[in-house]
Design an enzyme around this catalytic site. Structure first.
Site, short mmCIF file in Angstrom:
data_model
loop_
_atom_site.label_atom_id
_atom_site.label_comp_id
_atom_site.label_asym_id
_atom_site.label_seq_id
_atom_site.Cartn_x
_atom_site.Cartn_y
_atom_site.Cartn_z
N HIS A 137 38.14 56.40 76.62
CA HIS A 137 39.17 55.45 77.22
C HIS A 137 40.97 55.21 77.15
CE1 HIS A 137 35.40 53.61 77.86
NE2 HIS A 137 36.02 52.85 78.85
N ASP A 195 39.76 56.95 65.68
CA ASP A 195 39.79 57.65 67.01
C ASP A 195 40.20 56.79 68.04
OD1 ASP A 195 37.07 57.95 66.23
OD2 ASP A 195 36.07 56.51 66.97
N HIS A 246 34.95 51.83 69.31
CA HIS A 246 35.16 53.25 68.07
C HIS A 246 35.81 52.60 67.13
CE1 HIS A 246 35.07 56.61 71.27
NE2 HIS A 246 35.45 55.41 71.94
#
Length: 326
Positions: free
Chosen positions: A181, A226, A222
């Site tokens: 994302h 990350d 996450h």
């Protein structure tokens, strides 16, 4: 009023038609690279699906972001997805605005060619990273006790190739470092920062990227690592790739419809030099006709210098021959 609307609709249609013609010409030239970038999106999804078979749930890792940000809960996990969808859709619509508005700053085909190059490079690094080490997923469906945390072995190859879209994408586990994302978000924001025209929207876009990062951690999709790794990796990837790609022509002036290739520039330079040489010869011939002779320009300059010298010598002799006081 009806006449005005009809006239504006006609102008808009002509604008869309002309822009579509130009973009289609570019698409016919660049379609291979664009297709390769689109195909790699499937490869990236396939890799994320494959690592899910290797995922093993376990206790959550100690995370500074989890300590600092309160957990949103499973019922509010959609907040990060809503923001991400808004960023995605807004960027896609903006990338096609030259078809409607007169502010032509880029070609849509060339813009997406750069965007896909950024995405492919970042996603390739992401695949290498999350296959190197599988971490226990922090998301709710990846934790111990969840039936979705571990996938049973596939029955056939087709089951893997279809990646169970879209459920397999939404409920994947194991593809953690680094956030996909954030790859899309940062690539879109950086691209608008360079080719966008509204300074306020640029600042707002970066603010949305920061909020997106916090929502991802707060929704436990996450780990903080990350998101942090995505921030410096994607920015570095975009910086170095953008530096080595040929710069897109600026269409703000609206002078050129298509980017001029190197061959066209060379041909244009040769034509200009040939025209300048031809004009110079015509001027010399015209000068000869006006003087009533066919002597070239070099001889004419030499004769002019000799005449000037003789004139000076004659004046000097006359001054010497004139008596003082005359």
């Amino acid at each position: 009023m009806a006449i005005y609307l009809a006239r504006e609709a006609t102008k808009l249609w002509r604008k869309v038609t002309a822009e579509t013609t130009v973009e289609l010409q570019l698409l016919f030239e660049k379609w291979r690279l664009l297709l390769a970038g689109i195909v790699f999106q499937y490869i990236h999804g396939l890799a994320a699906r494959g690592v899910h078979y290797l995922h093993r749930p376990g206790p959550l890792l100690q995370d500074l972001g989890f300590m600092a940000l309160p957990e949103l809960g499973q019922d509010k996990g959609y907040l990060s997805e809503i923001l991400f969808t808004s960023i995605f859709v807004t960027f896609v619509l903006w990338s096609f605005h030259p078809f409607i508005y007169h502010s032509k700053r880029f070609y849509t085909v060339l813009l997406w060619r750069r965007v896909l190059a950024f995405l492919v490079a970042s996603q390739f690094l992401r695949i290498v990273t999350f296959y190197s080490t599988q971490l226990p997923g922090p998301n709710y469906h990846c934790r111990e006790g969840s039936k979705l945390a571990t996938l049973p072995p596939p029955n056939n190859v087709l089951e893997v190739l279809l990646i169970n879209f879209p459920r397999g994408v939404l409920f994947g586990c194991g593809d953690l470092i680094f956030s996909s994302h954030m790859i899309f978000t940062l690539v879109f924001v950086r691209t608008y920062h360079k080719y966008g025209s509204k300074r306020l929207i640029k600042l707002f876009a970066w603010l949305m990227a920061i909020i997106q990062s916090l929502l991802i951690i707060a929704s436990r999709k996450h780990y903080s690592v990350d998101v942090v790794v995505a921030w410096y990796t994607v920015n570095l990837v975009v910086f170095f790739i953008d530096k080595n790609l040929p710069e897109m022509p600026d269409r703000t002036s609206g002078l050129s419809l298509l980017p001029v290739s190197t061959k066209d520039k060379d041909d244009r330079t040769k034509e200009e030099l040939h025209k300048a040489e031809k004009d110079s010869k015509m001027k010399d011939e015209l000068h000869k006709l006006l003087n009533g002779n066919t002597v070239d320009s070099t001889d004419r300059r030499q004769r002019g210098q000799m005449n000037g010298k003789h004139g000076e010598d004659m004046n000097h002799n006359l001054s010497d021959a004139t008596p003082n006081g005359a």
